[in-house]
Design an enzyme around this catalytic site. Sequence first.
Site, PDB file in Angstrom:
ATOM      1  NE  ARG A  41      49.422  35.699  31.359  1.00  0.00           N
ATOM      2  CZ  ARG A  41      48.859  35.538  32.538  1.00  0.00           C
ATOM      3  NH1 ARG A  41      48.751  34.339  33.056  1.00  0.00           N
ATOM      4  NH2 ARG A  41      48.428  36.571  33.213  1.00  0.00           N
ATOM      5  CE  LYS A 203      36.763  44.459  47.558  1.00  0.00           C
ATOM      6  NZ  LYS A 203      37.349  43.162  47.909  1.00  0.00           N
ATOM      7  N   GLY A 356      44.822  43.916  35.242  1.00  0.00           N
ATOM      8  CA  GLY A 356      44.126  42.970  34.367  1.00  0.00           C
ATOM      9  C   GLY A 356      42.888  43.562  33.709  1.00  0.00           C
ATOM     10  N   GLY A 379      49.463  42.209  39.005  1.00  0.00           N
ATOM     11  CA  GLY A 379      49.968  42.333  40.364  1.00  0.00           C
ATOM     12  C   GLY A 379      51.409  42.814  40.398  1.00  0.00           C
TER      13      GLY A 379
HETATM   14  P1  ADP Z   1      42.489  46.271  37.484  1.00  0.00           P
HETATM   15  O1  ADP Z   1      42.248  44.794  37.268  1.00  0.00           O
HETATM   16  O2  ADP Z   1      42.720  47.007  36.204  1.00  0.00           O
HETATM   17  O3  ADP Z   1      43.545  46.528  38.530  1.00  0.00           O
HETATM   18  P2  ADP Z   1      40.361  46.442  39.407  1.00  0.00           P
HETATM   19  O4  ADP Z   1      40.326  44.955  39.495  1.00  0.00           O
HETATM   20  O5  ADP Z   1      40.871  47.196  40.551  1.00  0.00           O
HETATM   21  O6  ADP Z   1      41.116  46.888  38.059  1.00  0.00           O
HETATM   22  O7  ADP Z   1      38.890  46.993  39.161  1.00  0.00           O
HETATM   23  C1  ADP Z   1      38.059  46.520  38.156  1.00  0.00           C
HETATM   24  C2  ADP Z   1      36.659  46.316  38.649  1.00  0.00           C
HETATM   25  O8  ADP Z   1      36.127  47.507  39.217  1.00  0.00           O
HETATM   26  C3  ADP Z   1      35.748  45.942  37.500  1.00  0.00           C
HETATM   27  O9  ADP Z   1      35.245  44.648  37.726  1.00  0.00           O
HETATM   28  C4  ADP Z   1      34.643  46.998  37.541  1.00  0.00           C
HETATM   29  O10 ADP Z   1      33.360  46.481  37.274  1.00  0.00           O
HETATM   30  C5  ADP Z   1      34.743  47.497  38.976  1.00  0.00           C
HETATM   31  N1  ADP Z   1      34.124  48.830  39.103  1.00  0.00           N
HETATM   32  C6  ADP Z   1      34.504  49.980  38.533  1.00  0.00           C
HETATM   33  N2  ADP Z   1      33.634  50.965  38.831  1.00  0.00           N
HETATM   34  C7  ADP Z   1      32.682  50.418  39.601  1.00  0.00           C
HETATM   35  C8  ADP Z   1      31.490  50.938  40.232  1.00  0.00           C
HETATM   36  N3  ADP Z   1      31.134  52.208  40.093  1.00  0.00           N
HETATM   37  N4  ADP Z   1      30.752  50.078  40.979  1.00  0.00           N
HETATM   38  C9  ADP Z   1      31.126  48.783  41.104  1.00  0.00           C
HETATM   39  N5  ADP Z   1      32.211  48.243  40.540  1.00  0.00           N
HETATM   40  C10 ADP Z   1      32.986  49.050  39.794  1.00  0.00           C
HETATM   41 MG    MG Z   2      41.156  43.341  38.432  1.00  0.00          MG
END
Ligand code: ADP
Ligand code: MG
Length: 404
Positions: A41, A203, A356, A379
Amino acid sequence: MARQNSRVASIEDIDLSGRRVFIRVDFNCPLDEGRVADDTRIQRALPTIEYARKAGAKVILASHLGRPKGRAVPELSMVPVGERLAELLQTEVIVPDEPVGDASKKLVQNLRDGQVLLLENLRFHPGERKNDDGFARSLAALCDVYINDAFGTAHRAHASVEALPRLMRDKAAGFLMHKEITALTELKTDPARPFVAVLGGAKVSDKIGVINHLITKVDRLVIGGAMAYTFWAAAGVSLGRSLVEEDKIDLARRIALKAEARNVELLLPNDHVVVEDINEKAAHEVASNEGFPASGIAVDIGPRSILRFRRAIEDAKTVFWNGPMGIFEMDAFAEGTNQIANAIAHAQCHSVVGGGDSVAALKKTGLTPFITHVSTGGGASLAMIEGKDMPGIESLLSTIGANL
Ligand code: ADP
Ligand code: MG
């Protein structure tokens, strides 16, 4: 939101010479035993800081660090950040004992052109998170010009990003902030087509706003990660013990209908990497929707889905990617995510990656240089895509300030 595009001034539009220039940076760096553990950063803010110094500014930097809850917490002092910054800039960086107050004021008054001062952690003062006008006024008293280069906090109405710039007449975005605004605005206003969004992660609930917005913009919506299994549940397909958000099934159904009504192609993975329990060394196999083992858990998209997704990305002119395709933290289940990163890097398109975990996954592949824009604010970039209020950008546009 289109207003956010061209009207935000850039640091280059403002005369900085001999003036006290407050630069809101994002120095919320991980610390380890009193040292900066990762200086990414700080590195990202260097172009703006170096530019201001060369332009003859008296540079006043300010950031939050961790969550000190409105009081001075020695472990969250900016001193180690200042030390690292001094090494990178190869110059002295002054860090006063408190964000505002007589001592800071005095040190600022004595600054020479090109000198750098880093205010103490803004969140040591309760006014920062409360967007307090009084606190903003004490910050305004320290400076003549306001620059925001902390895109990661642009979706928050905190004093140093909202109340303070409203008080200032001369204000602009730093280089990092300006690049973020431009790249994300391009996705929202007039994206080149086909426009493909690739969404994943754990999610649906985290991403509803983003999906709802993107569905009105994109030609194709590719969904992977655990989120996909809630969509399959909505279509009546059960995938063993894979992660499903029961209370979001209805929502997933509505999103699928909305996609259909708008002629948006919705792609879900129809083969999967399956395990019996989640650990790096677990035996895994590939299963399609039909014949998915009742006790299986899907942890990544399968090879056929990788091909389909790659093809959906290949001819895109604009791509937005957020959310890994599988549990990429375990190498054994990172193939889908890596392949998607690879497809996006190879497509001749305006590509934006945010989030992230997605950015971390991308970095691991070494393909970052082939992406048009890798957003620094997880975010904040999602909030901007969703069309949420962006106080840190709006306040740069307001014209009521008069350097009070
Ligand atoms: P970002 O930080 O890029 O916005 P998210 O935080 O929404 O992404 O999602 C990342 C998480 O989703 C990771 O920790 C990953 O392990 C989890 N994930 C992806 N696919 C699966 C799956 N099939 N089952 C459980 N967790 C999953
Ligand atoms: Mg994340």
